[in-house]
Design a protein around this motif. Structure first.
Motif, short mmCIF file in Angstrom:
data_model
loop_
_atom_site.label_atom_id
_atom_site.label_comp_id
_atom_site.label_asym_id
_atom_site.label_seq_id
_atom_site.Cartn_x
_atom_site.Cartn_y
_atom_site.Cartn_z
N TYR A 38 0.83 -1.20 0.00
CA TYR A 38 0.00 0.00 0.00
C TYR A 38 0.87 1.26 0.00
O TYR A 38 1.94 1.27 0.60
N ILE A 39 0.38 2.30 -0.64
CA ILE A 39 0.97 3.63 -0.53
C ILE A 39 0.31 4.33 0.65
O ILE A 39 -0.91 4.26 0.82
N ASP A 40 1.10 5.00 1.47
CA ASP A 40 0.59 5.61 2.69
C ASP A 40 0.36 7.10 2.49
O ASP A 40 1.29 7.88 2.39
N PHE A 41 -0.92 7.50 2.43
CA PHE A 41 -1.30 8.91 2.39
C PHE A 41 -1.92 9.32 3.73
O PHE A 41 -2.60 10.35 3.81
N LEU A 42 -1.68 8.52 4.78
CA LEU A 42 -2.17 8.85 6.12
C LEU A 42 -1.04 9.31 7.03
O LEU A 42 -1.19 10.24 7.82
N GLY A 43 0.12 8.65 6.91
CA GLY A 43 1.32 9.08 7.63
C GLY A 43 1.13 9.21 9.12
O GLY A 43 1.59 10.18 9.73
N GLY A 44 0.45 8.22 9.73
CA GLY A 44 0.25 8.29 11.17
C GLY A 44 -0.53 9.52 11.59
O GLY A 44 -0.29 10.09 12.65
N ALA A 45 -1.49 9.94 10.74
CA ALA A 45 -2.28 11.16 11.00
C ALA A 45 -1.37 12.37 11.21
O ALA A 45 -1.62 13.23 12.04
#
Length: 421
Positions: A38-45
């Motif tokens: 997965y690509i992460d566009f959340l970045g640990g909020a």
């Protein structure tokens, strides 16, 4: 997966949107235990501005642990804390002409907000704090009081006094909301009284990517000065480079009285929070506000490494601003393709698209996850799809994530049009 449902509290949230077991993570890429990527566009909020398992930070931490460096130190002096403070002063504060004391609070952003509110009341001798529509500052009792969203306030289960809300920039369209604020300050029958302080986000992350203008922020600081109120800027999510500069308010040429920082401050996802306060406000008695885990030395080590690696010159800031321009351009293209169905919001690498309601936005984030993109919503109705990718994301990975988002928007909006017809 059963163990989570069996014994973990119902309060769990993000896992409901992303129902897999994550195993590995590198920069902006995640891997689950079945090999899914997965690509992460959340970045640990907003906690992983420098990506997952940043190799520079990881090696510094491993070296520190291998040397038997202090792990937990309460508020005692340690080498790790000394090195962090010296670096923070030389790399962040001095180049920006800032004169702040640094208070280490409990490990999370809400702890920093609680300390900031107490400090404002302690110094002013007054109780009322002014917060803003759509603001989010945490979910402990004091922080929830200055949080606008009723979902979080209701969970406290009791009245939350001592706070008055004012309309944020743009909340009433083109109307100057500061004019209303000042009118209320001048009118002894407005019910506002004389507040101790104002707490504000320059970019309302959880509130839906609402952005305050430079003029509005400068006007707010001037208002605080005229009426003897402290200005608290909550930079917990928008700080540490998320806006394109280390502090989200740098381009506004203002100097808040108090600044709260957390999330990406440690650089590695380790718990760490601080309050920056003007020296004259440092009226605490020893131990008057404390916390067992305010001395996370591992976080001091990785935070110092982040400052030295990314903030010793302007190169990183410029790269973030370039990626932010790319992100904005691509989001505006999606907006143009679906005219009237969504519109662009935010700044820095803290941007997104607002849709008609939360059902549409949530359908889009689900479609994104099915395609290999982790992305979440924000806003009063969860109507904004929000990009919080790591600032270190490779440009090609950013492009790939945006392409997934565009495809998901296309799918969901087409499906809704088909149903409507």
């Amino acid at each position: 997966m059963g163990i989570f449902k069996d014994i973990e509290s119902n309060v769990r949230g993000y896992c409901r949107s992303f129902p897999v077991v994550f195993k590995e993570a590198r920069n902006a890429r995640l891997l689950d235990d079945n090999g899914g990527e997965y690509i992460d566009f959340l970045g640990g909020a907003g906690t992983l501005n420098y990506g997952h398992n940043n190799p520079r930070f990881k090696q510094a931490l491993l070296d520190y642990i291998d040397s038997d460096g202090m792990t937990h130190g309460l508020d005692m002096h340690t080498e790790a804390k000394r090195d962090f403070l010296e670096t923070f002063q030389q790399v962040i504060l001095k180049p920006r002409g800032m004169n702040y004391k640094v208070q280490f609070t409990g490990p999370t952003g809400t702890n920093a907000v609680e300390a900031a509110l107490k400090l404002a009341r302690k110094n002013s001798g007054r109780q009322t704090i002014v917060s803003f529509t759509n603001g989010f500052h945490g979910v402990t009792q004091g922080a929830a009081a200055v949080t606008a969203n009723g979902y979080y306030k209701d969970a406290i289960g009791m009245p939350l006094p001592g706070v008055q809300f004012m309309p944020y920039d743009g909340y009433l369209g083109d109307f100057n909301t500061l004019a209303y604020f000042e009118k209320a300050l001048q009118d002894s029958s407005s019910g506002l009284g004389h507040p101790a302080a104002v707490i504000v986000e320059c970019i309302q992350g959880e509130g839906g990517l609402n952005v305050a203008s430079a003029d509005w922020m400068r006007g707010l600081q001037a208002l605080c000065r005229r009426y003897d109120m402290l200005l608290i800027v909550d930079d917990i999510q928008a700080g540490c480079g998320r806006s394109g500069t280390f502090f989200s308010f740098e381009e506004f040429d203002i100097q808040p009285d108090i600044v709260t920082l957390s999330k990406s401050l440690s650089g590695y996802g380790l718990p760490m929070a601080v309050v920056l306060l003007k020296p004259e406000l440092d009226t605490w008695k020893p131990g008057e506000h404390n916390g067992t885990f305010r001395g996370n030395n591992h976080a001091f080590v990785t935070s110092r490494e982040a400052l030295l690696t990314y903030w010793s010159d302007d190169r990183f800031s410029h790269s973030v601003q370039q990626k932010a321009q790319l992100l904005k351009h691509r989001l505006l293209q999606i907006q143009a393709r679906h005219a009237g169905a969504c519109h662009h919001k935010g700044r820095g690498i803290m941007q997104g698209l607002e849709f008609a309601n939360g059902k549409v936005a949530s359908a889009i984030t689900r479609a994104c996850f099915e395609r290999g993109l982790v992305i979440e919503t924000s806003g009063s109705d969860d109507q904004v799809v929000k990009v919080l990718a790591p600032l270190t994301i490779e440009e090609e990975t950013l492009e790939a994530g945006i392409a997934i988002l565009a495809a998901a928007v296309e799918q969901v909006l087409n499906e809704r049009m088909a149903k409507a017809s």
